[in-house]
Design a protein around this motif. Structure first.
Motif, PDB file in Angstrom:
ATOM      1  N   UNK A 128       0.954  -1.181   0.110  1.00  0.00           N
ATOM      2  CA  UNK A 128       0.143   0.007   0.220  1.00  0.00           C
ATOM      3  C   UNK A 128       0.825   1.237   0.076  1.00  0.00           C
ATOM      4  N   UNK A 129       2.254   1.144  -0.560  1.00  0.00           N
ATOM      5  CA  UNK A 129       3.064   2.153  -0.552  1.00  0.00           C
ATOM      6  C   UNK A 129       3.099   2.947   0.787  1.00  0.00           C
ATOM      7  N   UNK A 130       3.038   2.297   1.982  1.00  0.00           N
ATOM      8  CA  UNK A 130       2.774   2.803   3.211  1.00  0.00           C
ATOM      9  C   UNK A 130       4.214   3.047   4.180  1.00  0.00           C
ATOM     10  N   UNK A 131       4.352   3.829   5.106  1.00  0.00           N
ATOM     11  CA  UNK A 131       5.654   3.908   5.887  1.00  0.00           C
ATOM     12  C   UNK A 131       5.544   2.736   6.841  1.00  0.00           C
ATOM     13  N   UNK A 132       6.875   2.226   7.030  1.00  0.00           N
ATOM     14  CA  UNK A 132       6.895   0.776   8.029  1.00  0.00           C
ATOM     15  C   UNK A 132       7.562   1.304   9.054  1.00  0.00           C
ATOM     16  N   UNK A 133       6.900   1.101  10.207  1.00  0.00           N
ATOM     17  CA  UNK A 133       7.464   1.804  11.559  1.00  0.00           C
ATOM     18  C   UNK A 133       8.476   0.605  12.113  1.00  0.00           C
ATOM     19  N   UNK A 134       9.738   0.961  12.056  1.00  0.00           N
ATOM     20  CA  UNK A 134      10.849  -0.170  12.702  1.00  0.00           C
ATOM     21  C   UNK A 134      10.349  -0.165  14.075  1.00  0.00           C
ATOM     22  N   UNK A 147       5.384  -9.335  -5.046  1.00  0.00           N
ATOM     23  CA  UNK A 147       5.065  -9.553  -6.136  1.00  0.00           C
ATOM     24  C   UNK A 147       4.676  -8.418  -7.088  1.00  0.00           C
ATOM     25  N   UNK A 148       4.324  -8.605  -8.398  1.00  0.00           N
ATOM     26  CA  UNK A 148       3.495  -7.493  -9.066  1.00  0.00           C
ATOM     27  C   UNK A 148       2.377  -7.322  -8.731  1.00  0.00           C
ATOM     28  N   UNK A 149       2.011  -6.194  -8.418  1.00  0.00           N
ATOM     29  CA  UNK A 149       0.649  -5.788  -7.868  1.00  0.00           C
ATOM     30  C   UNK A 149      -0.413  -5.403  -9.061  1.00  0.00           C
ATOM     31  N   UNK A 150      -1.815  -5.698  -8.728  1.00  0.00           N
ATOM     32  CA  UNK A 150      -2.762  -5.289  -9.839  1.00  0.00           C
ATOM     33  C   UNK A 150      -2.565  -4.131 -10.588  1.00  0.00           C
ATOM     34  N   UNK A 151      -2.544  -3.104 -10.102  1.00  0.00           N
ATOM     35  CA  UNK A 151      -2.518  -1.684 -10.850  1.00  0.00           C
ATOM     36  C   UNK A 151      -1.189  -2.000 -11.737  1.00  0.00           C
ATOM     37  N   UNK A 152       0.121  -2.356 -11.472  1.00  0.00           N
ATOM     38  CA  UNK A 152       1.194  -2.384 -12.141  1.00  0.00           C
ATOM     39  C   UNK A 152       1.070  -3.599 -13.175  1.00  0.00           C
ATOM     40  N   UNK A 153       0.456  -4.661 -12.835  1.00  0.00           N
ATOM     41  CA  UNK A 153      -0.029  -5.756 -13.703  1.00  0.00           C
ATOM     42  C   UNK A 153      -0.740  -5.067 -14.959  1.00  0.00           C
ATOM     43  N   UNK A 154      -1.978  -4.429 -14.445  1.00  0.00           N
ATOM     44  CA  UNK A 154      -2.878  -3.978 -15.512  1.00  0.00           C
ATOM     45  C   UNK A 154      -2.249  -3.009 -16.446  1.00  0.00           C
ATOM     46  N   UNK A 204       1.465   5.710   7.365  1.00  0.00           N
ATOM     47  CA  UNK A 204       0.564   6.173   6.011  1.00  0.00           C
ATOM     48  C   UNK A 204       0.751   5.704   4.756  1.00  0.00           C
ATOM     49  N   UNK A 205      -0.308   5.299   3.949  1.00  0.00           N
ATOM     50  CA  UNK A 205      -0.250   4.706   2.453  1.00  0.00           C
ATOM     51  C   UNK A 205      -1.199   5.322   1.856  1.00  0.00           C
ATOM     52  N   UNK A 206      -1.370   4.839   0.843  1.00  0.00           N
ATOM     53  CA  UNK A 206      -2.439   5.093  -0.233  1.00  0.00           C
ATOM     54  C   UNK A 206      -2.912   4.136  -1.036  1.00  0.00           C
ATOM     55  N   UNK A 207      -4.192   3.904  -1.693  1.00  0.00           N
ATOM     56  CA  UNK A 207      -4.701   3.108  -2.549  1.00  0.00           C
ATOM     57  C   UNK A 207      -5.525   3.701  -3.557  1.00  0.00           C
ATOM     58  N   UNK A 208      -5.370   3.317  -4.835  1.00  0.00           N
ATOM     59  CA  UNK A 208      -6.134   3.988  -6.062  1.00  0.00           C
ATOM     60  C   UNK A 208      -7.109   3.300  -6.220  1.00  0.00           C
ATOM     61  N   UNK A 209      -8.331   3.733  -6.071  1.00  0.00           N
ATOM     62  CA  UNK A 209      -9.551   3.037  -6.383  1.00  0.00           C
ATOM     63  C   UNK A 209     -10.283   3.364  -7.605  1.00  0.00           C
ATOM     64  N   UNK A 210     -10.421   2.618  -8.738  1.00  0.00           N
ATOM     65  CA  UNK A 210     -10.746   2.947  -9.899  1.00  0.00           C
ATOM     66  C   UNK A 210     -12.237   2.840 -10.084  1.00  0.00           C
ATOM     67  N   UNK A 226     -10.415   7.288  -7.466  1.00  0.00           N
ATOM     68  CA  UNK A 226     -10.201   7.872  -6.161  1.00  0.00           C
ATOM     69  C   UNK A 226      -9.002   7.431  -5.358  1.00  0.00           C
ATOM     70  N   UNK A 227      -8.386   8.383  -4.972  1.00  0.00           N
ATOM     71  CA  UNK A 227      -6.969   8.326  -4.246  1.00  0.00           C
ATOM     72  C   UNK A 227      -7.396   8.277  -2.828  1.00  0.00           C
ATOM     73  N   UNK A 228      -7.500   7.194  -2.090  1.00  0.00           N
ATOM     74  CA  UNK A 228      -7.749   7.004  -0.615  1.00  0.00           C
ATOM     75  C   UNK A 228      -6.451   6.823   0.132  1.00  0.00           C
ATOM     76  N   UNK A 229      -6.226   7.866   1.120  1.00  0.00           N
ATOM     77  CA  UNK A 229      -5.186   7.692   2.096  1.00  0.00           C
ATOM     78  C   UNK A 229      -5.500   6.815   2.779  1.00  0.00           C
ATOM     79  N   UNK A 230      -4.449   5.942   3.373  1.00  0.00           N
ATOM     80  CA  UNK A 230      -4.344   5.032   4.486  1.00  0.00           C
ATOM     81  C   UNK A 230      -3.698   5.771   5.591  1.00  0.00           C
ATOM     82  N   UNK A 231      -4.453   5.784   6.728  1.00  0.00           N
ATOM     83  CA  UNK A 231      -3.936   6.414   8.067  1.00  0.00           C
ATOM     84  C   UNK A 231      -2.998   5.377   8.718  1.00  0.00           C
ATOM     85  N   UNK A 232      -3.403   4.056   8.829  1.00  0.00           N
ATOM     86  CA  UNK A 232      -2.552   3.296   9.574  1.00  0.00           C
ATOM     87  C   UNK A 232      -2.768   1.723   9.459  1.00  0.00           C
TER      88      UNK A 232
END
Length: 503
Positions: free
Chosen positions: A84-90, A324-331, A120-126, A133-139
């Motif tokens: 989800x392109x999110x920040x990973x907390x060590x 793995x290759x994720x759905x947006x990249x594969x599409x 925080x991350x994000x996901x693109x919802x087609x 719609x770009x939806x922000x992930x809080x946590x």
């Protein structure tokens, strides 16, 4: 996020008795981590086991039993965050959430309030071609699931099944960026797709392995834009949470009915009370479950039995490099490399198993032709037979063999459909079936020319009509195909008919 050009959809507008209102929705998705063991014990997570058979001493809160973190569950949470392109907390830590859980023996839930493992991350919802719609992930935080209380087995007693107690959950919390019921369902669908591609949750909503809490509020047009500029929630309406939704259809229905309930309250001069509600699909209404608690109501405090969780950046980097290759990249790749349409690429990447099957079929072949056969013929037949791609009687090699015969010119499209039916029902190698059953396409121009001559000689009146109206030449093509049992090469037939008729 991928560099994709898209248009943001307009928010859902609902007309009240006095004003127009917009929807504001945030989601909390509870995804069961794909793991054979629970979050803090070695007990099995297998679904459908005998009640209370997957319970370790620590799950049952036996005295002196201490939780031990399942590092694979941690790995799955980190992998989800990376997807989800999110920040990973060590550095992260577990807290105790104190609440009356009738089916959680320890009387509290181990969760992560203050220091979640993923930021925080994000996901693109087609929402259609070129609209998203770009939806922000809080946590994303890890927590343990509760058991299941059963109230309909005895008129005087309730029963408790602790098999789910302690199963690892990822709670994926979004910002209030979703603006309509359809978007909410599409968001859950997209999140489920990503989790399945990553292999971190099987997404089985029927078994409760993926469920959502939906936070709904309404506001007047223009207020949401003020919130986005300031991040001040006072510009938005009071939200109510609809718990444990596990159906896309019910999610949409619940949002619609809850929004209209809130609009009626506000327009009637009342105030919406922040609370937790349940959706009743039979009555198509939401009803109050309990007042919405704040964090201090749960009396959170750091779990004294668990040390803070520290992970290394190198470990995270290695995991990121092997995603793995994720759905947006594969599409995007399917569209760029194979020339597929947005729709076809979306259908083929909806499930990772579908995409894998298609890629094997298309390997070394025409991508558009392969997509057409996978989507229209195979998927259509599987849907008719209520089968999944994993249960397909036709293998990628077999379907690829059918397509290879079409490309080579050995069979026509019509013969290919007959061949597909044979392979689907009987199995076998397509090339061998064509040879054994004499299904090979007639490409001998001499034989085709003879068939054309016979049809022309037998229909002189039709010949005159065709010379006056060239569109009628198709009638001769159909007759020749009929005469040759559909085996004649259609392109050759068209060419020879035109030449013979002088068109």
């Amino acid at each position: 996020m991928l560099d994709l050009t898209y248009e943001t959809p307009k928010p859902k507008m609902i007309a009240g008795a006095k004003h127009d209102w917009e929807l504001v929705i945030g989601m909390e998705i509870h995804a069961q981590v794909s793991s054979n063991a629970k979050l803090f014990s070695g007990a099995s997570t297998k679904f459908g086991a005998e009640p209370n058979s997957n319970v370790a001493f620590v799950d049952a809160a036996m005295p002196g039993m201490l939780p031990v973190i399942n590092d694979y569950c941690v790995e799955q949470a980190v992998r989800t965050g990376l997807g989800l392109k999110a920040a990973i907390n060590l550095w992260s830590a577990f807290d105790r959430k104190n609440y009356f859980y009738p089916d959680l023996p320890q009387g509290y839930q181990i969760s992560q309030l203050y220091h979640p493992i993923v930021g925080e991350g994000e996901v693109l919802v087609e929402m259609g071609s070129g609209v998203a719609r770009l939806v922000r992930i809080e946590r994303i935080h890890l927590e343990q699931d509760a058991g299941k209380s059963i109230h309909d087995m005895d008129p005087n007693m309730s029963f408790v099944d602790l098999n789910r107690t302690g199963v690892a959950l990822m709670e994926i919390v979004s910002r209030p960026d979703i603006r309509g019921p359809e978007e909410a369902a599409a968001y859950v669908t997209k999140m489920r797709q990503i989790l399945r591609y990553l292999g971190t949750c099987d997404g089985n909503m029927q078994n409760g392995n993926l469920r959502a809490d939906v936070n709904v509020s309404v506001c007047r047009p223009g207020q949401y834009e003020k919130y986005m500029q300031s991040q001040d929630f006072s510009h938005l309406g009071t939200r109510c949470e609809i718990k444990n939704m596990n159906s896309m259809r019910f999610i949409q229905a619940a949002i619609e009915v809850e929004a209209r309930r809130q609009i009626a309250i506000v327009e009637g001069g009342g105030e919406v009370v922040q609370e937790t509600r349940l959706y009743d699909p039979d009555k198509d209404e939401t009803r109050s479950m309990r007042s919405k608690e704040e964090a201090h109501d749960y009396r959170y405090f750091p779990d004294p039995d668990l040390l803070p969780l520290e992970i290394e950046q190198a470990w995270v980097d290695d995991m990121a490099a092997n995603l793995p290759e994720l759905p947006d990249a594969k599409k995007a790749r399917f569209m760029a490399e194979m020339g597929l349409s947005d729709y076809d690429a979306s259908v083929l990447t909806a499930e990772v198993a579908n995409a894998d099957f298609f890629e094997k079929v298309a390997d070394g072949r025409d991508g558009k032709l392969a997509a057409n056969w996978v989507i229209n013929e195979l998927f259509g037949r599987l849907k008719k037979d209520e089968k999944d791609i994993t249960d397909s009687p036709v293998t990628p090699a077999q379907l690829g063999g059918v397509i290879a015969l079409i490309t080579k010119g050995d069979i026509s499209g019509k013969i290919a459909k007959d061949l597909f039916e044979i392979v689907y029902t009987e199995g076998g190698d397509p090339a061998e079936i064509v040879e054994a059953r004499g299904m090979k396409q007639v490409t001998d121009t001499g034989a085709i020319e003879a068939a054309v001559d016979d049809v022309i000689a037998a229909n002189p009146a039709q010949v005159e009509k065709a010379k006056q109206n060239p569109k009628l030449a198709g009638w001769f093509v159909g007759q020749v195909m009929k005469a040759t049992g559909g085996k004649a090469n259609p392109a050759a037939v068209n060419q020879i008919v035109a030449a013979k008729l002088g068109l």
